[in-house]
Design an enzyme around this catalytic site. Structure first.
Site, PDB file in Angstrom:
ATOM      1  N   CYS A 123       0.826  -1.210   0.000  1.00 35.81           N
ATOM      2  CA  CYS A 123       0.000   0.000   0.000  1.00 35.81           C
ATOM      3  C   CYS A 123       0.856   1.254   0.000  1.00 35.81           C
ATOM      4  CB  CYS A 123      -0.936   0.011   1.192  1.00 35.81           C
ATOM      5  SG  CYS A 123      -0.098  -0.006   2.788  1.00 35.81           S
ATOM      6  N   HIS A 172      -1.897   1.430   7.322  1.00 32.72           N
ATOM      7  CA  HIS A 172      -2.279   1.316   5.915  1.00 32.72           C
ATOM      8  C   HIS A 172      -2.223   2.701   5.281  1.00 32.72           C
ATOM      9  CE1 HIS A 172      -4.187  -0.159   2.303  1.00 32.72           C
ATOM     10  NE2 HIS A 172      -5.084   0.818   2.386  1.00 32.72           N
TER      11      HIS A 172
END
Length: 1684
Positions: free
Chosen positions: A42, A302
């Site tokens: 990510c 994230h």
């Protein structure tokens, strides 16, 4: 922290404001990046999305063709591969495995960014940049890289030096230079500083954000004094360069910081480099403004990215494979971040004007850089040239693969150096090094080699589109990345990244602006792009080269050439390189041109588009080259301007690529295509016309690759600015006829010239339009986004303009059929462009305006063709028009000029003022025409002044040609002096006789009208006006006669501008010319020629060609002049009034000539002209004649009379300046008509003998009433709201016969005076209209109907207002006008018999309750006399429904409900012109000023006591709060009464006039406004002698202009008005409550009951503005005379 909420984002909360969003349909869904479980990619996906969406980076990267390949660890190759996929892949989710692997291998030694391990997105982003630097500039160190093609250092790197300066001892530390890719700031410090700043300042502003960041970055960073003086000093950082992308890294103390929300709120969307650092040394940096385009966020281990997609003008959220649209505003992102608890890590600020990096360093690099910057992708601010060469870079990567063994060390070194001030200096350094070593060449290189040529274009385009979106993800991924991503995101949204996108944003602005506005940017790019356009495929190539320096461009040229060629051929050939040289040449040229021209010309919108197109260019260069030989040249032309856009058109696939969802990527590679795909038609609509038309219209866009498309866009903009036709020929010629090289060379030369021309013209257009295509700064990201979206729109707009220009030329040449076809084509293109303009309100308005103009032009052409079919009259106008201006043919006034005027070609307007005026009038869209007029205003006023007679004459000539008789032309020639003006008017009278018949004929068949009886002629003229409004061709026939009469007036006035201005010398002439009403609103403010033209137009009753011409010119003149200089407007208005008075005398001149010696005095030369039957003349001459002159050439006499009356009107307070007010002439006319009526009576006895002075013409008490009314009105200075539309008219001003200027109230200031003149002009026009109606415009009734009236004289005005309305006016008063028309038609003869005021004819509708209500509303604050004539005075108010049905047309006219602003020029021709408006404007109703601004009437204010003087007969007005006073002769102010009592009345009159003027079709109604004498009590209007004496008697210096409604609209017989008993159904004769309008519906009671009882208010109403003593005298006389 509430203080943080969007405080620093301000209005620029989102990039979309900066970029015009492209239609979402044109953008393919943004692509996500896969992140399979366990991959933990990510952070990389976020950084990658940011890079892709940063237009500057994407486009610059595409331009890079050579690099040091590291094999499997080559990050450059991996990036190339992914970018190609972004651009070309149809997959919604793309794998980033190759880049992840290359990154891991590159930093394997450092154990960073390893597979499966989460890392920091900000660091990843920074290291990717450093690795790119290593791959493309391996020989340089990170901190000393000077390579022009190094995206990282040229676009992202901040070259800083730190230094401590002791404030106490002055000691300074040695400067510490360093380079940083990311500017790190502690979030804690940020919040603290934000709090401190808010505490120090009351209001946070977006401009504080840079200061906030500076303070936060240095907060706590205190150093000891270098001289150890003990001071603790803060370190200072100085920025040495001007990065186009600034990456702000936010350093968080915790993964779950409670400051997240505060930080987000404190973020600003606009960042100034000068604020970010203590000092900036680069001039560009000082001025550059970067916009937040991307943001990488972090939450729960994230990373995700927000990026502003300039294509769709929306923020996108990238969460690995998931792509979501957030919204157009930054606040939408803030909301989502707060809800998701996202912590911003990297903020990417991009310069919307940023450009791709220059590849001059490389063999093609030098060229590349220039080109890159020229073709800035708006979003790709950082190292944009590299980004631009993204696709090309892919191909070049294959072509020039080279590995730099020292890339790792370079990256490492650079990272540490660049991060000298960065918190994560070491880590970043290692990251940079590793990523450089392993990342770039690995995936990117391999991918690049294989996919660069094929996918490079596609990928580029897609990449450019997606870079933004994907950039969003990277932003979200990491703190550092996020900061950068935001910048990138912002820039792409804006058009480029903040740092390096500054130039690109400028380019983008210019490009988009050019696209939107005649594609000036394209023009600048066109110098390069025009050549490219000529070659179709070459353009894109050229454009990428512009973006790319020669070195980088070498490979990119190959790919671009193949791409552009394939694009041109509708095939996407990313690897086509055959035309590399041509592309390079083009690119070089484009580069230079665009830098010089494109930036300036491009608006923010253009820039963004250009940026996006540029990326595409590099992708398309091959196809460009392919096409280079053929269509490519054409596209080349286009290409430089808008390569991307063109590509979009060319290839759906390219479009799709651009549609990849990233505007930046689209701009780069796919965004241009997407834009073109969605907007290709709309863009092409305008662009193709210039490039496509000349060069083969379709090929230019079809064959130009995206990059080429961008160039083309620029070229088109330039060409468009230069001239639609001009750009067209170039593109057409080059497309097919020349070889690639020849075309390329020619294109280069052409582009240079075209860019210059387009720049100049664009600037002119912008100046005229008040639009800055390349504003120095964007208000917000949204704006930047809008800019990006305008690419296709620009093209379509330019194409449409080009086509329209050709149509105008054809029309001027007389090929109406071809012109109509082209005009229709332009309309279709404009409609397409309208879709493209959806992104921008301004663009939308612009396109809509042009669309309306084109539609009107098409209608005018149709009318003209119809006229040609019935060439009797049209032929004459044609003859005249050529005389005037070769450009205009019979209906030329309608046909060619509108667009030109709209294009703000002031010079053209000036030269072809008449023609343009007509066109402008005809095509007059509220905005466009006014704009045109604005541009014309100064010029036309001066030129017209200089040669008013010639312009006016020309216009008149064209108008008169059909109807004009030798005498008419003689009249034109006659005007040598004020006296001559009247003579001319009388000369016009003769022509009027014939023209009047012609008018009738015209009304019937355009050719036989002139032979109808004068009355018929008038009626027909009105009808014809009405018809002409419907059918421009008809107006043209009618116009000629009027032109004749008006020409004489105009000529005399025009012969010596002083005559127009010096109407004082022509007291009678200086009154408003009823003919003017159509153009009057515009022309009133114009010099005589314009005024005359307007008069002519009005006189010709929408002689479409002339009408349009005059109106347009005058309107243009008027609009700008009026707003800018009321004085000028006033003088113009006066001139116009004189002209109109002349024209009115011409129209009503027969009547006057035969009726009034006074008028005859001035028009004695024309006395020889055969007067109409006195009865006819009286009954309908003033207005009928006006109508006649308006509608037909035979109206000139009426206009002459009007002229005489005009002087009266002026005397009565309507300055010529007032006349200049659109509706002022009408006011003047009513007075004129009154005088005419009285004079007509006299003339009956005296015929052409000596007409009594105007002062004597009116009944004394009528005059007194008027005087008082004017006086009070002047005192109050509160003209009716309705009058407001014509500010000049709004003021009731009575001018003495001997005085040209209105007698201003002592308290009036010049503005008030000007406004008063406008109001008074309106008022007088209304009076004249009333007189005209009274005169017996029985036949004019049709024209007088709001629709028919609009159709006729008012139709002219309305036509100007809505040129596309060839038919009846579409106002609510249309019904009233129809009724009026009928009534007038019936009453024409009645009115004719009527001595002074034939009120029977007009009374029904005029005095209907509803009509009175309208009048009262519009005239609120004005006194509405209860007498039937009083209602005439204020047509808005309703007299007793039965007794005094004000002519609906009149009421409507006065009511402001009519869209007067657009068509301020209200026909003063006759009552028929008055559009009945049931509504009464409240006293506070804002009157639309001639400038189109709603303003209260100068004198109107709530403080002013407003009352309607209702006739005794029971007329009452409802809807307005008036002081409950019933005006009857008893109630009317007497000598003993204070003047104030009259102020409301005069105000009412003014307002009425104003309303009439304001209402395009309400001119006749104005006449009613002015008529005070009417009384149900049977106040008998003094005999003609009395009136004549009244006017003529020198004892009355203030000349009161009795408003005799010559036209049937006011046809209420005088005996009805004065002697007749209350009309059946009318309210009781007793006084009515002024504050309560009648309950009855004027439509029903007024029309039903009183169609036959209309009384010409103008009959006895005199509007006089004079000194109190004189007023008192007049009152006394009036009282004595009428024995009230």
């Amino acid at each position: 922290m509430s203080w943080k909420r969007n405080y620093f984002s301000g209005g620029r909360g989102s990039v979309q404001g900066m970029f015009a969003p492209r239609s979402s349909t044109s953008i393919a869904p943004s692509k996500g990046l896969s992140n399979e479980p366990g991959q933990n990619s990510c952070f990389l996906n976020s950084a990658l999305q940011v890079l892709w969406h940063l237009d500057i980076f994407r486009r610059s990267f595409r331009q890079l063709t050579t690099h040091k390949c590291m094999g499997d660890s080559c990050i450059f190759c991996a990036l190339k591969g992914i970018f190609n996929q972004f651009q070309c892949s149809s997959e919604k989710v793309l794998p980033s495995d190759t880049l992840r692997s290359a990154l891991a291998k590159t930093f394997q030694d450092e154990q960073r960014f390893q597979l499966g391990i989460m890392d920091d997105a900000a660091e990843c982003f920074e290291n990717l940049l450093m690795r790119i630097h290593f791959h493309i500039a391996d020989e340089t160190k990170e901190d000393i890289c000077t390579a022009q093609h190094c995206i990282s250092h040229q676009k992202f790197a901040m070259t800083l030096f730190e230094q401590c300066v002791c404030t106490s001892c002055g000691a300074t530390s040695d400067p510490l230079p360093f380079i940083q890719m990311v500017h790190y700031i502690s979030t804690t410090s940020l919040c603290n500083q934000a709090i401190c700043m808010l505490e120090r300042r009351e209001k946070p502003s977006p401009s504080m954000f840079g200061e906030l960041l500076q303070n936060a970055s240095t907060m706590g960073d205190l150093r000891n004094c270098p001289s150890n003086c003990g001071e603790r000093i803060r370190i200072r950082r100085v920025l040495m360069n001007a990065p186009q992308i600034i990456t702000i890294g936010l350093v968080w103390d915790s993964d779950h910081s409670d400051l997240a929300e505060d930080v987000i709120h404190s973020l600003g969307t606009c960042l100034k480099l000068g604020d970010l650092f203590f000092r900036v040394t680069d001039d560009r940096a000082k001025q550059s403004e970067l916009y937040l385009v991307g943001m990488i966020c972090y939450y729960g281990k994230h990373y995700s990215t927000f990026f502003f997609q300039t294509k769709i003008r929306k923020w996108m959220y990238f969460d690995d494979a998931h792509v979501k649209e957030i919204g157009p505003k930054w606040k939408d992102v803030v909301t989502k971040c707060i809800k998701g608890h996202y912590q911003p890590l990297l903020l990417l600020y991009a310069d919307p004007q940023g450009t791709p990096v220059s590849t001059q360093d490389l063999p093609p690099q030098a060229e590349f850089q220039s080109y890159s910057r020229t073709c800035y992708d708006s979003e790709d601010s950082g190292r944009e040239p590299s980004i631009s060469s993204d696709t090309r870079t892919d191909s070049s990567t294959e072509s020039y693969p080279y590995k730099h063994s020292h890339h790792e060390s370079v990256v490492s070194h650079f990272s540490s150096d660049s991060q000298g001030t960065v918190i994560y200096n070491v880590e970043n350094d290692s990251m940079s090094q590793s990523s450089r070593d392993t990342g770039h060449l690995t995936d990117s290189e391999c991918n690049q080699k294989h996919t660069s040529k094929k996918g490079s274009l596609i990928e580029r385009k897609r990449s450019s589109g997606r870079v933004r979106r994907k950039g969003d993800e990277p932003q979200a991924s990491g703190y550092h990345s996020e900061g950068e991503t935001l910048k990138e995101k912002q820039a792409p949204r804006n058009a480029s990244k903040p740092s390096s996108s500054t130039n690109r944003l400028r380019d983008f602005k210019e490009t988009v602006s050019n696209m939107i506005h005649n594609r000036p940017s394209l023009a600048s790019q066109t110098n390069v792009g025009s050549h490219c356009r000529g070659r179709g495929g070459d353009q894109p190539d050229k454009k990428p080269p512009r973006t790319l320096p020669l070195h980088s461009r070498d490979w990119e040229i190959e790919s671009t050439s193949s791409e552009s060629k394939s694009s041109s051929s509708s095939k996407y050939r990313p690897t086509w390189r055959p035309k590399r040289e041509s592309l390079n040449i083009d690119s070089i040229f484009s580069k230079d041109k665009r830098k010089h021209c494109g930036y300036t010309q491009l608006s923010p919108f253009s820039e963004d588009s250009a940026k996006e197109f540029i990326p595409d260019e590099p992708s398309k260069p091959p196809s460009y080259d392919i096409k280079f030989g053929g269509p490519s040249p054409q596209y080349k032309r286009w290409g430089p301007a808008r390569p991307g856009s063109h590509l979009l058109e060319q290839h759906p696939r390219l479009i799709q690529r651009m549609e990849s969802g990233y505007e930046s990527s689209e701009r780069n590679s796919s965004s241009p295509v997407s834009l073109d795909a969605a907007l290709p038609e709309s863009s092409n609509v305008y662009r193709d016309p210039s490039a496509k038309r000349s060069a083969g219209l379709v090929p230019s866009w079809r064959h130009i690759p995206k990059s080429h498309s961008s160039s083309i866009l620029e070229v088109d903009s330039t060409a468009s600015m230069g001239g639609w036709t001009k750009s067209q020929p170039f593109s057409g010629e080059e497309i097919s006829s020349k070889s690639e090289l020849d075309e390329l060379q020619e294109e280069v030369a052409r582009r240079a010239q075209e860019q210059e021309l387009r720049r100049k013209r664009e600037k002119e257009l912008e100046a005229a339009k008040g639009f800055n295509p390349h504003p120095s700064r964007f208000m917000d990201l949204d704006e930047l986004q809008n800019q990006g979206r305008s690419d296709g729109f620009e093209r379509s707009l330019q194409e449409a303009e080009s086509v329209f220009e050709e149509s105008l030329h054809l029309e001027q040449k007389g090929d109406c059929a071809a012109a109509l076809a082209l005009c229709n084509e332009a309309i279709s293109k404009l409609r397409l462009a309208l879709h493209g303009a959806s992104c921008s309100t301004h663009s939308r308005a612009l396109v809509d305006k042009k669309l309306q103009i084109s539609i009107r032009k098409a209608r005018s052409l149709q009318d003209r063709m119809q006229q040609q079919q019935s060439p009797q009259q049209p032929s004459q106008p044609s003859a005249c028009l050529p005389t005037q201006a070769g450009t205009l043919s019979q209906p030329t006034s309608e046909q060619p000029i509108p667009l030109q005027v709209l294009l703000s070609q002031e010079a053209q307007l000036e030269s072809g003022m008449d023609t343009e005026f007509g066109a402008s009038s005809f095509f007059h869209s509220p905005a466009s025409c006014h704009e045109s007029h604005s541009s014309l205003s100064p010029e036309s006023s001066a030129p017209q002044h200089s040669s008013p007679s010639r312009s006016a004459l020309k216009l008149l000539t064209s108008v008169e040609v059909d109807n004009i008789e030798p005498s008419a032309f003689h009249r034109q020639g006659l005007p040598k002096a004020p006296g001559w003006t009247e003579k001319n008017s009388h000369h016009s009278w003769e022509p009027l006789d014939a023209p009047e018949g012609k008018l009738q004929g015209s009304r019937c068949d355009n050719s036989s009208c002139s032979k109808l009886p004068p009355q018929e002629g008038r009626g027909i003229a009105q009808e014809q006006l009405f018809q002409e409004k419907k059918d421009p061709a008809n107006p043209s026939p009618v116009m000629p006669g009027i032109a004749t009469s008006e020409r004489g007036d105009e000529h005399s006035l025009g012969c010596s501008p002083s005559n127009s201005s010096a109407q004082p010398s022509l007291p009678l002439y200086r009154t408003c010319h009823p003919i003017m009403p159509v153009a009057s609103s515009f022309v009133l403010h114009c010099p005589d020629p314009v005024q005359k033209t307007n008069q002519c137009l009005q006189g010709q009753s929408l002689k479409t060609s002339l009408t349009l011409k005059v109106d347009r010119g005058s309107e243009e003149t008027y609009r700008p002049e009026f707003p800018s200089t009321k004085g000028l407007v006033r003088s113009l208005a006066e001139q116009f009034q004189r002209m109109q008075g002349v024209s009115m005398r011409d129209s009503t001149g027969f009547k006057d000539r035969s009726l009034s010696g006074s008028l005859r005095k001035n028009s004695s030369p024309s006395d020889s002209k055969p007067p109409f039957s006195q009865g006819q003349e009286k009954g309908h001459w003033p207005w009928a004649k006006q109508q006649s002159s308006l509608e037909g050439g035979d109206r000139p006499l009426s206009w002459e009379e009007s002229t005489e009356h005009s002087s009266l009107a002026l005397n009565s307070g309507l300055p010529n300046g007032e006349t200049s007010s659109g509706g002022q002439p009408r006011l003047a006319e009513p007075d004129i008509y009154q005088e005419k009526l009285s004079q007509v009576r006299d003339v009956r006895s005296k015929d052409l003998g000596s007409s009594t002075d105007l002062g004597t013409s009116l009944p004394l008490d009528s005059w007194v009433n008027i005087t008082r009314f004017c006086d009070s009105q002047l005192k109050h200075g509160a003209p009716r709201p309705g009058m407001k539309s014509s500010p000049h008219d709004s003021h009731t001003c009575v001018t003495y016969p001997e005085r040209n200027h209105i007698l201003l109230h002592p308290h009036w200031n010049q503005d008030t005076e000007q406004e008063t003149s406008e109001l008074e002009s309106l008022y007088q026009a209304s009076l004249q209209a009333s007189q005209a109606g009274c005169s017996g415009w029985g036949q004019q009734d049709t024209a007088w109907h709001p629709l028919s009236q609009t159709g006729s004289a008012d139709g002219m005005g309305r036509r100007l207002h809505s040129a596309h309305d060839p038919g009846l006016s579409k106002t609510s008063t249309a019904e009233m006008e129809h009724g009026l028309h009928e009534a007038r038609t019936v009453r024409t003869s009645q009115a004719t018999p009527c001595r002074g005021l034939s009120r029977e004819c007009g009374e029904d509708e005029q005095y209907s309750a509803e009509n009175l209500r309208r009048i009262s509303r519009s005239l609120s604050g004005t006194v509405v006399s209860e007498r039937e004539e009083a209602p005439v005075s204020s047509h808005s108010f309703d007299s007793s429904n039965v007794r005094k049905p004000l002519e609906t047309g009149h009421r409507c006219s006065s009511s402001s409900s009519l869209p007067v602003i657009h068509d301020p020029s209200v026909f003063l021709l006759g009552p028929q012109l008055y559009l009945p408006q049931p509504q009464f404007l409240s006293p506070d109703v804002l009157m639309p000023t001639m400038a189109g601004e709603p303003n209260r009437l100068p004198g109107t204010s709530r403080s002013v006591q407003q009352f309607l003087a209702m006739c005794d007969r029971g007329e009452t007005s409802q809807g307005a709060k008036y002081t409950g006073r019933t005006l009857n002769y008893q109630s009317l102010p007497h000598r003993s009464r204070t003047d104030n009592s009259w102020a409301p009345w005069s105000e009412t009159n003014q307002h009425i006039g104003t309303r009439f003027l304001t209402t395009p079709g309400c001119n006749p109604q104005l006449t009613y406004t002015a008529t005070l004498p009417e009384r149900s009590k049977g106040l008998q209007v003094p005999h003609t002698q009395s009136w004549s004496d009244l006017f003529h008697s020198p004892s009355h210096p203030p000349i009161v202009h009795p408003v005799y409604p010559p036209s049937s609209s006011l046809h209420v017989p005088l005996r009805s008005a004065w002697n007749s008993d209350p009309v059946p159904g009318s309210r009781t004769p007793g006084p009515r409550r002024v504050d309560m309008p009648p309950d009855d519906d004027w439509r029903q009671s007024s029309y039903a009951s009183h169609s036959g009882h209309r009384r010409t208010v103008g009959e006895g109403f005199l509007f006089v503005l004079s000194d109190a003593p004189r007023r008192e005298q007049i009152r006394a006389r009036v009282l004595q005379h009428s024995q009230w």
